[in-house]
Design a protein around this motif. Sequence first.
Motif, PDB file in Angstrom:
ATOM      1  N   ARG A  65       2.235   9.529   9.522  1.00  0.00           N
ATOM      2  CA  ARG A  65       3.180  10.597   9.865  1.00  0.00           C
ATOM      3  C   ARG A  65       3.769  10.364  11.255  1.00  0.00           C
ATOM      4  O   ARG A  65       3.115   9.835  12.141  1.00  0.00           O
ATOM      5  CB  ARG A  65       2.490  11.954   9.786  1.00  0.00           C
ATOM      6  CG  ARG A  65       2.143  12.291   8.356  1.00  0.00           C
ATOM      7  CD  ARG A  65       1.443  13.607   8.190  1.00  0.00           C
ATOM      8  NE  ARG A  65       0.976  13.712   6.793  1.00  0.00           N
ATOM      9  CZ  ARG A  65       0.072  14.552   6.385  1.00  0.00           C
ATOM     10  NH1 ARG A  65      -0.470  15.411   7.237  1.00  0.00           N
ATOM     11  NH2 ARG A  65      -0.294  14.563   5.120  1.00  0.00           N
ATOM     12  N   GLY A  66       5.027  10.753  11.395  1.00  0.00           N
ATOM     13  CA  GLY A  66       5.715  10.614  12.677  1.00  0.00           C
ATOM     14  C   GLY A  66       6.228   9.212  12.960  1.00  0.00           C
ATOM     15  O   GLY A  66       6.636   8.915  14.077  1.00  0.00           O
ATOM     16  N   GLY A  97       8.624   7.613  10.830  1.00  0.00           N
ATOM     17  CA  GLY A  97       9.871   7.375  10.118  1.00  0.00           C
ATOM     18  C   GLY A  97       9.725   7.111   8.636  1.00  0.00           C
ATOM     19  O   GLY A  97      10.722   6.887   7.942  1.00  0.00           O
ATOM     20  N   VAL A  98       8.506   7.142   8.141  1.00  0.00           N
ATOM     21  CA  VAL A  98       8.259   6.852   6.721  1.00  0.00           C
ATOM     22  C   VAL A  98       8.909   7.917   5.834  1.00  0.00           C
ATOM     23  O   VAL A  98       9.631   7.599   4.881  1.00  0.00           O
ATOM     24  CB  VAL A  98       6.750   6.749   6.432  1.00  0.00           C
ATOM     25  CG1 VAL A  98       6.481   6.567   4.952  1.00  0.00           C
ATOM     26  CG2 VAL A  98       6.128   5.628   7.251  1.00  0.00           C
ATOM     27  N   GLY A  99       8.655   9.175   6.134  1.00  0.00           N
ATOM     28  CA  GLY A  99       9.205  10.265   5.338  1.00  0.00           C
ATOM     29  C   GLY A  99      10.724  10.283   5.368  1.00  0.00           C
ATOM     30  O   GLY A  99      11.370  10.575   4.360  1.00  0.00           O
ATOM     31  N   THR A 100      11.289   9.954   6.513  1.00  0.00           N
ATOM     32  CA  THR A 100      12.749   9.900   6.629  1.00  0.00           C
ATOM     33  C   THR A 100      13.322   8.871   5.673  1.00  0.00           C
ATOM     34  O   THR A 100      14.262   9.160   4.915  1.00  0.00           O
ATOM     35  CB  THR A 100      13.157   9.557   8.071  1.00  0.00           C
ATOM     36  OG1 THR A 100      12.679  10.601   8.939  1.00  0.00           O
ATOM     37  CG2 THR A 100      14.658   9.431   8.211  1.00  0.00           C
ATOM     38  N   LYS A 101      12.754   7.676   5.670  1.00  0.00           N
ATOM     39  CA  LYS A 101      13.251   6.624   4.780  1.00  0.00           C
ATOM     40  C   LYS A 101      13.057   7.006   3.314  1.00  0.00           C
ATOM     41  O   LYS A 101      13.938   6.777   2.479  1.00  0.00           O
ATOM     42  CB  LYS A 101      12.565   5.298   5.080  1.00  0.00           C
ATOM     43  CG  LYS A 101      12.998   4.709   6.400  1.00  0.00           C
ATOM     44  CD  LYS A 101      12.304   3.400   6.691  1.00  0.00           C
ATOM     45  CE  LYS A 101      12.738   2.904   8.061  1.00  0.00           C
ATOM     46  NZ  LYS A 101      12.012   1.703   8.458  1.00  0.00           N
ATOM     47  N   LEU A 102      11.919   7.598   2.995  1.00  0.00           N
ATOM     48  CA  LEU A 102      11.628   7.986   1.623  1.00  0.00           C
ATOM     49  C   LEU A 102      12.606   9.053   1.138  1.00  0.00           C
ATOM     50  O   LEU A 102      13.206   8.933   0.059  1.00  0.00           O
ATOM     51  CB  LEU A 102      10.190   8.492   1.517  1.00  0.00           C
ATOM     52  CG  LEU A 102       9.746   8.992   0.151  1.00  0.00           C
ATOM     53  CD1 LEU A 102       9.712   7.850  -0.854  1.00  0.00           C
ATOM     54  CD2 LEU A 102       8.386   9.661   0.266  1.00  0.00           C
ATOM     55  N   LEU A 103      12.780  10.114   1.919  1.00  0.00           N
ATOM     56  CA  LEU A 103      13.662  11.197   1.489  1.00  0.00           C
ATOM     57  C   LEU A 103      15.126  10.765   1.479  1.00  0.00           C
ATOM     58  O   LEU A 103      15.886  11.185   0.601  1.00  0.00           O
ATOM     59  CB  LEU A 103      13.458  12.430   2.355  1.00  0.00           C
ATOM     60  CG  LEU A 103      12.165  13.176   2.037  1.00  0.00           C
ATOM     61  CD1 LEU A 103      11.933  14.308   3.030  1.00  0.00           C
ATOM     62  CD2 LEU A 103      12.165  13.705   0.623  1.00  0.00           C
ATOM     63  N   ASN A 104      15.522   9.923   2.422  1.00  0.00           N
ATOM     64  CA  ASN A 104      16.888   9.404   2.377  1.00  0.00           C
ATOM     65  C   ASN A 104      17.119   8.614   1.095  1.00  0.00           C
ATOM     66  O   ASN A 104      18.189   8.704   0.486  1.00  0.00           O
ATOM     67  CB  ASN A 104      17.193   8.549   3.604  1.00  0.00           C
ATOM     68  CG  ASN A 104      17.425   9.378   4.849  1.00  0.00           C
ATOM     69  OD1 ASN A 104      17.712  10.570   4.782  1.00  0.00           O
ATOM     70  ND2 ASN A 104      17.283   8.758   6.005  1.00  0.00           N
ATOM     71  N   GLN A 135       0.848  -1.190   0.000  1.00  0.00           N
ATOM     72  CA  GLN A 135       0.000   0.000   0.000  1.00  0.00           C
ATOM     73  C   GLN A 135       0.885   1.242   0.000  1.00  0.00           C
ATOM     74  O   GLN A 135       1.763   1.381   0.856  1.00  0.00           O
ATOM     75  CB  GLN A 135      -0.921   0.005   1.236  1.00  0.00           C
ATOM     76  CG  GLN A 135      -1.828   1.210   1.351  1.00  0.00           C
ATOM     77  CD  GLN A 135      -2.908   1.223   0.282  1.00  0.00           C
ATOM     78  OE1 GLN A 135      -3.368   0.193  -0.169  1.00  0.00           O
ATOM     79  NE2 GLN A 135      -3.301   2.409  -0.130  1.00  0.00           N
ATOM     80  N   LEU A 136       0.675   2.135  -0.972  1.00  0.00           N
ATOM     81  CA  LEU A 136       1.429   3.381  -1.043  1.00  0.00           C
ATOM     82  C   LEU A 136       1.042   4.267   0.134  1.00  0.00           C
ATOM     83  O   LEU A 136      -0.128   4.608   0.308  1.00  0.00           O
ATOM     84  CB  LEU A 136       1.127   4.086  -2.365  1.00  0.00           C
ATOM     85  CG  LEU A 136       1.816   5.425  -2.596  1.00  0.00           C
ATOM     86  CD1 LEU A 136       3.327   5.251  -2.691  1.00  0.00           C
ATOM     87  CD2 LEU A 136       1.264   6.076  -3.862  1.00  0.00           C
ATOM     88  N   ILE A 137       2.046   4.653   0.952  1.00  0.00           N
ATOM     89  CA  ILE A 137       1.749   5.465   2.139  1.00  0.00           C
ATOM     90  C   ILE A 137       2.494   6.807   2.142  1.00  0.00           C
ATOM     91  O   ILE A 137       2.206   7.656   2.983  1.00  0.00           O
ATOM     92  CB  ILE A 137       2.033   4.689   3.444  1.00  0.00           C
ATOM     93  CG1 ILE A 137       3.493   4.245   3.524  1.00  0.00           C
ATOM     94  CG2 ILE A 137       1.070   3.502   3.571  1.00  0.00           C
ATOM     95  CD1 ILE A 137       3.872   3.610   4.867  1.00  0.00           C
ATOM     96  N   ALA A 138       3.434   6.981   1.225  1.00  0.00           N
ATOM     97  CA  ALA A 138       4.152   8.254   1.120  1.00  0.00           C
ATOM     98  C   ALA A 138       4.776   8.342  -0.259  1.00  0.00           C
ATOM     99  O   ALA A 138       5.032   7.323  -0.903  1.00  0.00           O
ATOM    100  CB  ALA A 138       5.236   8.358   2.198  1.00  0.00           C
ATOM    101  N   THR A 139       5.044   9.573  -0.694  1.00  0.00           N
ATOM    102  CA  THR A 139       5.607   9.768  -2.019  1.00  0.00           C
ATOM    103  C   THR A 139       6.412  11.060  -2.094  1.00  0.00           C
ATOM    104  O   THR A 139       6.230  11.982  -1.285  1.00  0.00           O
ATOM    105  CB  THR A 139       4.499   9.806  -3.091  1.00  0.00           C
ATOM    106  OG1 THR A 139       5.101   9.816  -4.379  1.00  0.00           O
ATOM    107  CG2 THR A 139       3.603  11.014  -2.933  1.00  0.00           C
TER     108      THR A 139
END
Length: 146
Positions: free
Chosen positions: A89-90, A92-99, A56-60
């Motif tokens: 949110r909150g 670690g999803v965004g961190t992994k994606l942007l890294n 399931q797509l949860i961030a992009t």
Amino acid sequence: MEIRKITKNDLDTLMDLYVQLSPVNEGLSAQKRDEVWAQIQNDDKITYLGAYENDQLIATCFLTIIPNFTNQGRPIGYIENVVTDEKWRGKGVGTKLLNAAVEMAKSQNCYKVFLESGIARTGAHEFYRTLGFDDTHKKAFNIRFE
């Protein structure tokens, strides 16, 4: 959690995420969406990345690699439209994606990566700073065509 390129099968969920980013993103027709997707697929400089949990797509976000004459001809990475589903949110999803996006830019020999964010999204700005993005070296300007 898995980070990978978004596929056409993810477009409905992608559009839902973009509505969470801003309500102005609601109402894009399926025809227009498919036209834009075809353009993206035909440009190897653009990569739409997704964070997935159980498929399931949860961030992009998307990364564009821009050819460049300065800095010994090294390209520039440009990240935009970063959004994580509100429920994730909150965590670690965004961190992994942007890294992953930053690493992809490094692997393409980019000498820097730009990331733009809406001026009022101060919480997001703090998050970007924790990942090493610096908002003191450059100032972005834009002209919007409504």
